[in-house]
Write a protein that holds these residues in place. Sequence first.
Motif, PDB file in Angstrom:
ATOM      1  N   GLY A   1      37.362  26.535  34.344  1.00  0.00           N
ATOM      2  CA  GLY A   1      37.937  27.848  34.094  1.00  0.00           C
ATOM      3  C   GLY A   1      37.319  28.563  32.911  1.00  0.00           C
ATOM      4  N   CYS A   2      37.474  29.904  32.934  1.00  0.00           N
ATOM      5  CA  CYS A   2      36.910  30.755  31.881  1.00  0.00           C
ATOM      6  C   CYS A   2      38.016  31.464  31.121  1.00  0.00           C
ATOM      7  N   MET A   3      39.263  31.042  31.382  1.00  0.00           N
ATOM      8  CA  MET A   3      40.394  31.722  30.777  1.00  0.00           C
ATOM      9  C   MET A   3      40.947  30.880  29.632  1.00  0.00           C
TER      10      MET A   3
ATOM     11  N   VAL B   1      25.552  33.995  48.822  1.00  0.00           N
ATOM     12  CA  VAL B   1      26.240  34.804  49.834  1.00  0.00           C
ATOM     13  C   VAL B   1      26.842  36.045  49.183  1.00  0.00           C
ATOM     14  N   PHE B   2      27.479  35.827  48.042  1.00  0.00           N
ATOM     15  CA  PHE B   2      28.198  36.905  47.361  1.00  0.00           C
ATOM     16  C   PHE B   2      27.272  38.045  46.960  1.00  0.00           C
ATOM     17  N   ALA B   3      26.078  37.675  46.426  1.00  0.00           N
ATOM     18  CA  ALA B   3      25.219  38.687  45.805  1.00  0.00           C
ATOM     19  C   ALA B   3      24.399  39.487  46.810  1.00  0.00           C
TER      20      ALA B   3
ATOM     21  N   ALA C   1      38.043  42.792  41.665  1.00  0.00           N
ATOM     22  CA  ALA C   1      38.595  42.671  40.299  1.00  0.00           C
ATOM     23  C   ALA C   1      37.566  42.980  39.205  1.00  0.00           C
ATOM     24  N   PRO C   2      36.363  42.373  39.229  1.00  0.00           N
ATOM     25  CA  PRO C   2      35.457  42.641  38.100  1.00  0.00           C
ATOM     26  C   PRO C   2      34.686  43.939  38.237  1.00  0.00           C
ATOM     27  N   ALA C   3      34.873  44.654  39.352  1.00  0.00           N
ATOM     28  CA  ALA C   3      34.025  45.817  39.619  1.00  0.00           C
ATOM     29  C   ALA C   3      34.637  47.121  39.116  1.00  0.00           C
ATOM     30  N   LEU C   4      35.941  47.110  38.823  1.00  0.00           N
ATOM     31  CA  LEU C   4      36.605  48.384  38.572  1.00  0.00           C
ATOM     32  C   LEU C   4      36.654  48.744  37.086  1.00  0.00           C
TER      33      LEU C   4
ATOM     34  N   SER D   1      31.413  46.978  24.535  1.00  0.00           N
ATOM     35  CA  SER D   1      31.341  46.017  25.645  1.00  0.00           C
ATOM     36  C   SER D   1      32.665  45.971  26.412  1.00  0.00           C
ATOM     37  N   PRO D   2      32.612  46.275  27.721  1.00  0.00           N
ATOM     38  CA  PRO D   2      33.874  46.342  28.484  1.00  0.00           C
ATOM     39  C   PRO D   2      34.608  45.001  28.570  1.00  0.00           C
ATOM     40  N   ILE D   3      33.872  43.878  28.542  1.00  0.00           N
ATOM     41  CA  ILE D   3      34.543  42.574  28.524  1.00  0.00           C
ATOM     42  C   ILE D   3      34.346  41.971  27.144  1.00  0.00           C
ATOM     43  N   ARG D   4      35.438  41.713  26.430  1.00  0.00           N
ATOM     44  CA  ARG D   4      35.254  41.196  25.058  1.00  0.00           C
ATOM     45  C   ARG D   4      34.859  39.736  25.051  1.00  0.00           C
ATOM     46  N   ALA D   5      35.471  38.910  25.917  1.00  0.00           N
ATOM     47  CA  ALA D   5      35.148  37.481  25.870  1.00  0.00           C
ATOM     48  C   ALA D   5      35.694  36.749  27.087  1.00  0.00           C
ATOM     49  N   PHE D   6      34.983  35.725  27.517  1.00  0.00           N
ATOM     50  CA  PHE D   6      35.498  34.715  28.454  1.00  0.00           C
ATOM     51  C   PHE D   6      35.323  33.369  27.752  1.00  0.00           C
ATOM     52  N   SER D   7      35.943  32.326  28.299  1.00  0.00           N
ATOM     53  CA  SER D   7      35.785  31.028  27.631  1.00  0.00           C
ATOM     54  C   SER D   7      35.003  30.036  28.488  1.00  0.00           C
ATOM     55  N   ARG D   8      34.648  28.925  27.876  1.00  0.00           N
ATOM     56  CA  ARG D   8      34.003  27.809  28.559  1.00  0.00           C
ATOM     57  C   ARG D   8      34.656  26.518  28.104  1.00  0.00           C
ATOM     58  N   TYR D   9      34.539  25.485  28.942  1.00  0.00           N
ATOM     59  CA  TYR D   9      34.997  24.147  28.581  1.00  0.00           C
ATOM     60  C   TYR D   9      33.789  23.391  28.019  1.00  0.00           C
TER      61      TYR D   9
ATOM     62  N   VAL E   1      24.454  41.190  25.571  1.00  0.00           N
ATOM     63  CA  VAL E   1      25.121  40.191  26.413  1.00  0.00           C
ATOM     64  C   VAL E   1      26.382  40.770  27.064  1.00  0.00           C
ATOM     65  N   ALA E   2      26.439  42.096  27.201  1.00  0.00           N
ATOM     66  CA  ALA E   2      27.635  42.715  27.815  1.00  0.00           C
ATOM     67  C   ALA E   2      27.770  42.337  29.284  1.00  0.00           C
ATOM     68  N   PHE E   3      26.653  41.999  29.949  1.00  0.00           N
ATOM     69  CA  PHE E   3      26.729  41.504  31.331  1.00  0.00           C
ATOM     70  C   PHE E   3      26.663  39.972  31.348  1.00  0.00           C
ATOM     71  N   GLY E   4      26.869  39.336  30.194  1.00  0.00           N
ATOM     72  CA  GLY E   4      26.733  37.886  30.113  1.00  0.00           C
ATOM     73  C   GLY E   4      25.258  37.511  30.052  1.00  0.00           C
ATOM     74  N   TYR E   5      24.963  36.237  30.292  1.00  0.00           N
ATOM     75  CA  TYR E   5      23.581  35.736  30.241  1.00  0.00           C
ATOM     76  C   TYR E   5      23.564  34.398  30.964  1.00  0.00           C
TER      77      TYR E   5
ATOM     78  N   THR F   1      25.405  35.469  34.793  1.00  0.00           N
ATOM     79  CA  THR F   1      25.147  36.891  34.495  1.00  0.00           C
ATOM     80  C   THR F   1      25.765  37.750  35.586  1.00  0.00           C
ATOM     81  N   CYS F   2      26.348  38.860  35.184  1.00  0.00           N
ATOM     82  CA  CYS F   2      27.091  39.729  36.110  1.00  0.00           C
ATOM     83  C   CYS F   2      26.368  39.909  37.447  1.00  0.00           C
ATOM     84  N   ALA F   3      27.093  39.589  38.523  1.00  0.00           N
ATOM     85  CA  ALA F   3      26.512  39.711  39.862  1.00  0.00           C
ATOM     86  C   ALA F   3      26.513  41.167  40.338  1.00  0.00           C
TER      87      ALA F   3
HETATM   88  C1  HEM Z   1      29.767  47.783  33.246  1.00  0.00           C
HETATM   89  C2  HEM Z   1      30.241  47.023  34.206  1.00  0.00           C
HETATM   90  C3  HEM Z   1      30.343  45.526  34.154  1.00  0.00           C
HETATM   91  C4  HEM Z   1      30.358  44.687  33.065  1.00  0.00           C
HETATM   92  C5  HEM Z   1      30.264  45.038  31.597  1.00  0.00           C
HETATM   93  C6  HEM Z   1      30.465  43.326  33.584  1.00  0.00           C
HETATM   94  C7  HEM Z   1      30.477  42.192  32.792  1.00  0.00           C
HETATM   95  C8  HEM Z   1      30.368  40.902  33.277  1.00  0.00           C
HETATM   96  C9  HEM Z   1      30.212  39.720  32.469  1.00  0.00           C
HETATM   97  C10 HEM Z   1      30.201  39.694  30.946  1.00  0.00           C
HETATM   98  C11 HEM Z   1      30.094  38.661  33.294  1.00  0.00           C
HETATM   99  C12 HEM Z   1      29.789  37.218  32.888  1.00  0.00           C
HETATM  100  C13 HEM Z   1      30.903  36.231  33.082  1.00  0.00           C
HETATM  101  C14 HEM Z   1      30.616  34.882  32.450  1.00  0.00           C
HETATM  102  O1  HEM Z   1      29.820  34.781  31.511  1.00  0.00           O
HETATM  103  O2  HEM Z   1      31.283  33.941  32.860  1.00  0.00           O
HETATM  104  C15 HEM Z   1      30.225  39.159  34.648  1.00  0.00           C
HETATM  105  C16 HEM Z   1      30.213  38.384  35.783  1.00  0.00           C
HETATM  106  C17 HEM Z   1      30.504  38.877  37.043  1.00  0.00           C
HETATM  107  N1  HEM Z   1      30.611  40.208  37.418  1.00  0.00           N
HETATM  108 FE1  HEM Z   1      30.445  41.778  36.215  1.00  0.00          FE
HETATM  109  N2  HEM Z   1      30.516  43.391  34.955  1.00  0.00           N
HETATM  110  C18 HEM Z   1      30.451  44.707  35.344  1.00  0.00           C
HETATM  111  C19 HEM Z   1      30.461  45.194  36.651  1.00  0.00           C
HETATM  112  C20 HEM Z   1      30.617  44.418  37.786  1.00  0.00           C
HETATM  113  C21 HEM Z   1      30.671  44.911  39.142  1.00  0.00           C
HETATM  114  C22 HEM Z   1      30.500  46.362  39.542  1.00  0.00           C
HETATM  115  C23 HEM Z   1      30.888  43.821  39.954  1.00  0.00           C
HETATM  116  C24 HEM Z   1      31.030  43.708  41.462  1.00  0.00           C
HETATM  117  C25 HEM Z   1      30.598  44.506  42.337  1.00  0.00           C
HETATM  118  C26 HEM Z   1      30.912  42.647  39.100  1.00  0.00           C
HETATM  119  C27 HEM Z   1      31.075  41.365  39.552  1.00  0.00           C
HETATM  120  C28 HEM Z   1      30.901  40.240  38.761  1.00  0.00           C
HETATM  121  C29 HEM Z   1      30.989  38.879  39.276  1.00  0.00           C
HETATM  122  C30 HEM Z   1      31.311  38.478  40.690  1.00  0.00           C
HETATM  123  C31 HEM Z   1      30.731  38.026  38.203  1.00  0.00           C
HETATM  124  C32 HEM Z   1      30.670  36.517  38.212  1.00  0.00           C
HETATM  125  C33 HEM Z   1      29.237  36.083  38.451  1.00  0.00           C
HETATM  126  C34 HEM Z   1      29.043  34.591  38.463  1.00  0.00           C
HETATM  127  O3  HEM Z   1      29.935  33.859  38.010  1.00  0.00           O
HETATM  128  O4  HEM Z   1      27.988  34.170  38.930  1.00  0.00           O
HETATM  129  N3  HEM Z   1      30.756  43.058  37.794  1.00  0.00           N
HETATM  130  N4  HEM Z   1      30.366  40.540  34.596  1.00  0.00           N
END
Ligand code: HEM
Length: 396
Positions: free
Chosen positions: A70-72, A99-101, A235-238, A281-289, A337-341, A345-347
């Motif tokens: 979990g990341c919570m 499949v997802f991507a 959920a993560p897209a909005l 950064s729209p997501i401030r933090a997730f966690s890791r084990y 790292v706003a989309f992770g790394y 990294t954000c799909a």
């Molecule tokens: C500005 C917009 C967005 C930001 C800042 C953002 C941020 C992030 C971050 C920080 C993570 C990394 C999670 C981790 O490290 O565990 C992540 C993962 C993810 N995001 Fe985004 N996200 C955005 C938009 C979106 C959109 C539009 C979608 C879907 C269409 C999406 C779907 C996902 C999914 C499915 C993951 C998990 C990927 C994986 O575990 O391989 N995100 N996002």
Amino acid sequence: MDTQTLESVPVFDRDFWSDEVILDPYPTYRELRDLGPVVWLARHEAWAITHHTELRAALGNPRVFSSARGCMMNEPMNKAFAGNILCTDDPEHLDMRKVFALPLMPGTVRKLRERMEELAVAQVDLLMKRESFDAVADVGHYLPINVVAELVGLPEDGRRHMLEWAADSFDAFGPMGNERTLTGLQIAQEAGSYTRGIDPQKLTPGSWGASLFEAAGRGEISDAQARSMMMGYVAPALDTTINAISSAIWLFAKNPQQWVRLRADRGLVTGVINEVIRMESPIRAFSRYVAQDHSLGGVELKKGTRAMMLYACANRDERHYPEADRFDITRPARDHVAFGYGTHTCAGMHLAKLEMTVMFNALADRIARFEIVEEERRPHNTLRGLHRLIVNAIPA
Ligand code: HEM
């Protein structure tokens, strides 16, 4: 942690999830970074990775910093999300991600551009007839809500609840004992039971949701994975993208000269996206084990502890970004790292970037300057953004 260990590591002993810290996080992030690259959050019994270098190292090392538990920050959510793409490690994670991507690849996403441009231009033209508008509800929401709802193919009852489920489920990522976490948990359960009950026949044919059930039919993923991935599109897209778009308008209203630069040179739009989500950064933090004993930033992390990945804090790391609190759209900030790394990294980043590009261009064509009339933030455990941002838009 035993007292002997605690004496030798930097410790932060206030509530990281208090309203005060959440609403004005940057002084706390600075304090955390000044304490060290890896800090013990005593109240929450978890590590915080605060510096850019150490955070990239941790995100790039999923064998130690595992997502599979979990990341919570609470066990009910970690259990409820078991098997979700976000909460798995490779190779299981990569199988799901393949499949997802698929519909989120740059080439596929690019095909949505024209339709998005039509929608964005029509909406901005409409807004320009008004004296003021809400940059969150009228601009930020517009593409994510319209585009995502259509692409995922949820039936009407699902679409109606999408926004509420998405935001509140992220509140449930917080620690137990926090009120927002508890409310979030209830809503996350509601969303979960909706997802489990979805009738695949009711999804729009050809939509992303329908494709997932087709993949399940071919045996590429399980039925349960198809259901959880479908919510992974929602959920993560909005709010992530909504917050990024409205935060951009807020930043440009406060830094009008940067808007003038973008209007003069649209080639800067990619830099704008990077700089906006680095700053806010729209997501401030997730966690890791922590899955193995490990040394990071001079600190010994023990197997079995939890570590917070502070994306928003690392993005303001002055050791990495000179004058990190300054909004500068020409700054080389691609490595934020706003989309992770790493593997998680954000799909959806190509979709998010396209939505932002299209909306920023539509606004830049028509608006010379934004003036803030009213702004409101509400505390949220995981997301950073405005609840309301009323602006006057001065026509170009
Ligand atoms: C500005 C917009 C967005 C930001 C800042 C953002 C941020 C992030 C971050 C920080 C993570 C990394 C999670 C981790 O490290 O565990 C992540 C993962 C993810 N995001 Fe985004 N996200 C955005 C938009 C979106 C959109 C539009 C979608 C879907 C269409 C999406 C779907 C996902 C999914 C499915 C993951 C998990 C990927 C994986 O575990 O391989 N995100 N996002």
